[in-house]
Design a protein around this motif. Structure first.
Motif, PDB file in Angstrom:
ATOM      1  N   ASN A  89      -2.418   5.226   8.254  1.00  0.00           N
ATOM      2  CA  ASN A  89      -1.171   4.895   7.567  1.00  0.00           C
ATOM      3  C   ASN A  89      -0.081   4.550   8.583  1.00  0.00           C
ATOM      4  N   LYS A  90       0.703   3.504   8.278  1.00  0.00           N
ATOM      5  CA  LYS A  90       1.721   3.038   9.229  1.00  0.00           C
ATOM      6  C   LYS A  90       2.900   4.010   9.351  1.00  0.00           C
ATOM      7  N   TYR A 116      -5.236   9.450   8.021  1.00  0.00           N
ATOM      8  CA  TYR A 116      -6.268   8.526   7.555  1.00  0.00           C
ATOM      9  C   TYR A 116      -6.056   8.282   6.070  1.00  0.00           C
ATOM     10  N   THR A 139      -7.509   5.868   2.565  1.00  0.00           N
ATOM     11  CA  THR A 139      -8.548   4.993   2.043  1.00  0.00           C
ATOM     12  C   THR A 139      -7.988   3.599   1.767  1.00  0.00           C
ATOM     13  N   GLN A 140      -8.807   2.590   2.010  1.00  0.00           N
ATOM     14  CA  GLN A 140      -8.382   1.219   1.690  1.00  0.00           C
ATOM     15  C   GLN A 140      -8.763   0.838   0.259  1.00  0.00           C
ATOM     16  N   TYR A 141      -9.491   1.732  -0.407  1.00  0.00           N
ATOM     17  CA  TYR A 141      -9.748   1.529  -1.833  1.00  0.00           C
ATOM     18  C   TYR A 141      -8.610   2.163  -2.621  1.00  0.00           C
ATOM     19  N   ASP A 142      -8.338   1.599  -3.768  1.00  0.00           N
ATOM     20  CA  ASP A 142      -7.351   2.220  -4.655  1.00  0.00           C
ATOM     21  C   ASP A 142      -7.874   3.581  -5.103  1.00  0.00           C
ATOM     22  N   GLU A 152     -16.321   7.494   6.425  1.00  0.00           N
ATOM     23  CA  GLU A 152     -16.595   6.125   6.908  1.00  0.00           C
ATOM     24  C   GLU A 152     -17.919   5.585   6.365  1.00  0.00           C
ATOM     25  N   THR A 201       0.858  -1.181   0.000  1.00  0.00           N
ATOM     26  CA  THR A 201       0.000   0.000   0.000  1.00  0.00           C
ATOM     27  C   THR A 201       0.894   1.231   0.000  1.00  0.00           C
ATOM     28  N   PRO A 248     -13.972   2.069   3.350  1.00  0.00           N
ATOM     29  CA  PRO A 248     -13.184   1.655   4.518  1.00  0.00           C
ATOM     30  C   PRO A 248     -11.911   2.503   4.599  1.00  0.00           C
ATOM     31  N   ILE A 249     -11.590   3.000   5.804  1.00  0.00           N
ATOM     32  CA  ILE A 249     -10.367   3.789   5.964  1.00  0.00           C
ATOM     33  C   ILE A 249      -9.500   3.170   7.057  1.00  0.00           C
ATOM     34  N   SER A 250      -8.220   3.504   7.015  1.00  0.00           N
ATOM     35  CA  SER A 250      -7.296   3.010   8.039  1.00  0.00           C
ATOM     36  C   SER A 250      -6.287   4.112   8.331  1.00  0.00           C
TER      37      SER A 250
END
Length: 686
Positions: free
Chosen positions: A63-64, A69, A71-74, A55, A40, A59-61
């Motif tokens: 970032n490491k 925040y 998006t988990q979608y491309d 939300e 990602t 789906p969101i997450s």
């Protein structure tokens, strides 16, 4: 997919049965992993915008790598779920404009509203028309300069169009664009109604917006359909294009347009789709560029000071912009504790003073203290400097860096080398100065704190004397300066060889970066060795890497075998060289070119080895008894082995007469060259 690959490449399918276990398992794992997300990432400037909380849509997450925040979608799929993706770019140019406005306020006490400047300023357009666009946003490449000189833009729309056209694809239309502007080529429209939207670009489709507006006008497209056409063109969506083509042709035919012309327009648009550019984007970029051009045209010193300040970490760009300053008649002066600020400063006469913050080893705290202390009055001498600054902040290391970079040059006649000279105990002058300064400040504090603080103590500290040492050579001074500032500032080691460079060089190191354009030509260039490495090959023999730099750039040459042995004697840092050679096909990498050296000479030997004739060119009406006497005197004072020639030209009859002196042979010395420059006569050596 791997399944498709197995069908098309039977050899790959055989690998699944390979006796090599590594090959078999690799393909086995590849089939399992195929289609998985490899990794990602976060777009550098992409922002997702929605009408509700994100939300509710995606789906969101977190970032490491950053507390963001994501998006988990491309990115390319988020628009399909009703969200908007915007790219917000940061531009250094905006900071340059902001700095320039501050410098203008400081130096001229003028407030400029950069968003209210006239868009028809004659001086600004002259800058573009002359191709004087170095440091101007989006318009500073050599190719762009060439086309601007041809176009001679005189209205803002021309700049918008050039910004959109100067990119792969539309580049080929620029000559037509220039010829149509100046009436050398007829402006034609496939359908007369197209003139309304293509008039500004002389009949050439340049922008996506023109396609959108024309599709509405010619085929009755809705605004939504027109935007779909723009997206389909930009993203090369063939299915959507095919569908829209049918609608476009039908719409045009309904309005009575000729089918052949309609088909031609669509085919032109399909070709255009490969490089379609939107006018809104190009307009914004052209506007920012125009603002930089306006500042450069009307406030050149302040603008160039801002450009230099924002490029301190890029030595190549600093060198380029300093050359541009010299071309504009602006002198860039070295750092000075009495005149420099943290960044570059514009002097009352328009020259630019180097910033103290650009000196390596001098921190921001030290610079701020020097500037703050200076507000009470300039430093009279080096003793006054150490008596006043905070020596905890401006420490010995800072002082050494300032001395090496020339920051104390204008305080008094103390040579840079003297600051590092030692007394009989081995203590350097800078160390003596810091000790003296600390004692002076302590005494001052003690006197102020005593009952008789207002009275003179009658005791004066002994100031340390600058030691008598052998001064550094010009090259040593410049090399130390370069270590701390990154460039040769007060002079350049090649300055002494201007005659040799002008007479015997036909290229620069910047031009060597494009070997294809120089392929097969005999080349000669001058440079100073900045790095010379002798290294072992895998076979145990030696080879060399020679890095040379001139006023424009640096270039590395790798030498093997006989070439290395022949030229190894020049592998010394600081050597000034004249190199001759040419680009030839690389022996080991097909399709690549490598620079092959034919000869190397020390620049200091070039005059004696190569200069055979000195030719002085004169206009016939310049020749008089005084001039003849002056040339005779110079020849007597500079006797040598070089033949003296005179070339007299009569512009009225367009006749020139070449003559050589039977009596005089001269030494082409720096003294002679300096005198010829003072006489303001043209001359050349060969």
């Amino acid at each position: 997919t791997l399944q498709k690959a197995y069908k098309e490449v039977p050899e790959l399918l055989q690998c699944k049965k390979s006796p090599d276990e590594l090959v078999r398992t690799t393909l086995q794992y590849a089939e399992v992993l195929e289609g998985s997300v490899r990794q990602t990432g976060v777009h550098a400037c992409g922002i997702i915008i929605g009408r509700n909380s994100l939300e509710e849509h995606i789906p969101i997450s977190i970032n490491k790598d950053a507390d963001l925040y994501v998006t988990q979608y491309d990115g390319k799929h988020v628009e399909d779920v009703g969200l908007l993706k915007m790219d917000f770019l940061g531009l250094k140019t905006l900071s340059i404009i902001k700095d320039a406005l501050v410098f203008i306020k400081e130096s001229k006490d003028i407030d400029i509203d950069i968003n209210a400047i006239p868009l028809d300023d004659k001086k600004t357009f002259e800058l573009y028309a002359n191709g004087d666009t170095t440091a101007l946003f989006q318009f500073e490449s050599p190719g762009m300069k060439k086309y601007l000189r041809g176009l001679k833009p005189n209205r803002f729309e021309d700049l918008i169009a050039m910004n959109a056209l100067y990119r792969p694809g539309p580049l080929e239309y620029i000559p037509n664009f220039i010829n149509r502007k100046h009436g050398r080529e007829k402006i034609e429209y496939d359908i007369p109604e197209m003139e309304e939207y293509l008039k500004d670009t002389y009949g050439i489709t340049v922008y996506q917006e023109q396609v959108m507006l024309l599709s509405q006008k010619l085929a009755g497209f809705t605004k939504g359909q027109a935007d779909s056409l723009r997206k389909a063109m930009g993203k090369k969506l063939k299915d959507v294009m095919a569908k829209l083509k049918a609608q476009f042709v039908d719409g045009c035919l309904e309005r009575g347009y000729d089918k052949k012309k309609v088909e031609k327009i669509w085919n032109d648009w399909e070709a255009f789709a490969q490089y379609a550019f939107n006018k809104s984007h190009s307009t914004c970029y052209a506007y920012v560029s125009y603002q930089t051009a306006f500042l450069k045209a009307h406030y050149p010193s302040e603008f160039m000071a801002a450009v230099l300040s924002r490029n301190l970490s890029d030595i190549k760009k600093i060198t380029l912009f300093m050359d541009e300053c010299r071309r504009m008649g602006i002198q860039v002066l070295g750092p000075d504790v009495n005149e420099s600020n943290y960044k570059f400063t514009v002097m009352p006469n328009g020259d630019i003073r180097f910033g103290l913050g650009a000196i390596k080893g001098v921190g921001e705290g030290a610079v701020n203290n020097i500037i703050e202390t200076r507000k009470a009055g300039n430093y009279k001498d080096i003793y006054d400097f150490v008596e006043r600054v905070n020596l905890q902040t401006v420490n010995k290391k800072n002082m050494e860096a300032l001395a090496l970079a020339g920051g104390f040059d204008n305080l008094e006649k103390i040579d840079r080398a003297q600051f590092f000279g030692q007394d009989e105990k081995g203590v350097t002058f800078i160390e003596q100065l810091t000790r003296y300064g600390a004692k002076a400040q302590q005494e001052k504090n003690n006197v102020q704190q005593t009952l008789f603080g207002g009275m003179e103590s009658g005791f004066e500290l002994q100031k340390p004397n600058a030691p008598t040492v052998e001064g550094w050579t010009k090259l040593e001074n410049l090399n130390k300066e370069k270590e701390l500032i990154g460039i040769y500032l007060s002079a350049h080691p090649l300055d002494d060889y201007k005659l040799e460079i002008d007479s015997f060089c036909n290229t620069t190191l910047t031009e060597l970066q494009d070997p294809e354009s120089l392929n097969g030509r005999d080349l000669s260039f001058a440079g100073i060795v900045s790095s010379a490495k002798v290294l072992p090959t895998k076979k145990g023999t030696l080879y060399g890497r020679l890095t040379i730099e001139d006023f424009t750039d640096s270039y590395e040459i790798v030498l093997f075998g006989k070439d290395f042995e022949n030229f190894r004697k020049f592998f010394y840092t600081g050597y000034s060289l004249l190199v001759k050679g040419k680009f030839e096909p690389n022996r080991f990498r097909q399709g690549e070119l490598e620079f092959s050296i034919k000869s190397i000479h020390m620049l200091s030997d070039v005059r004696e080895e190569f200069v055979k004739k000195l030719t002085i060119s004169l206009m016939v009406d310049e020749v008089n008894e005084k001039l003849v006497e002056e040339i005779r005197y110079l020849s007597d004072e500079n006797k040598g082995k070089v033949q003296l020639n005179l070339k007299v030209f009569d512009p009225k009859s367009n006749i020139s007469l070449n003559m050589f002196s039977r009596t005089y042979r001269v030494d082409v010395s720096n003294q002679l060259i300096e005198h010829l420059h003072k006489m303001d006569v043209n001359f050349k050596v060969n």
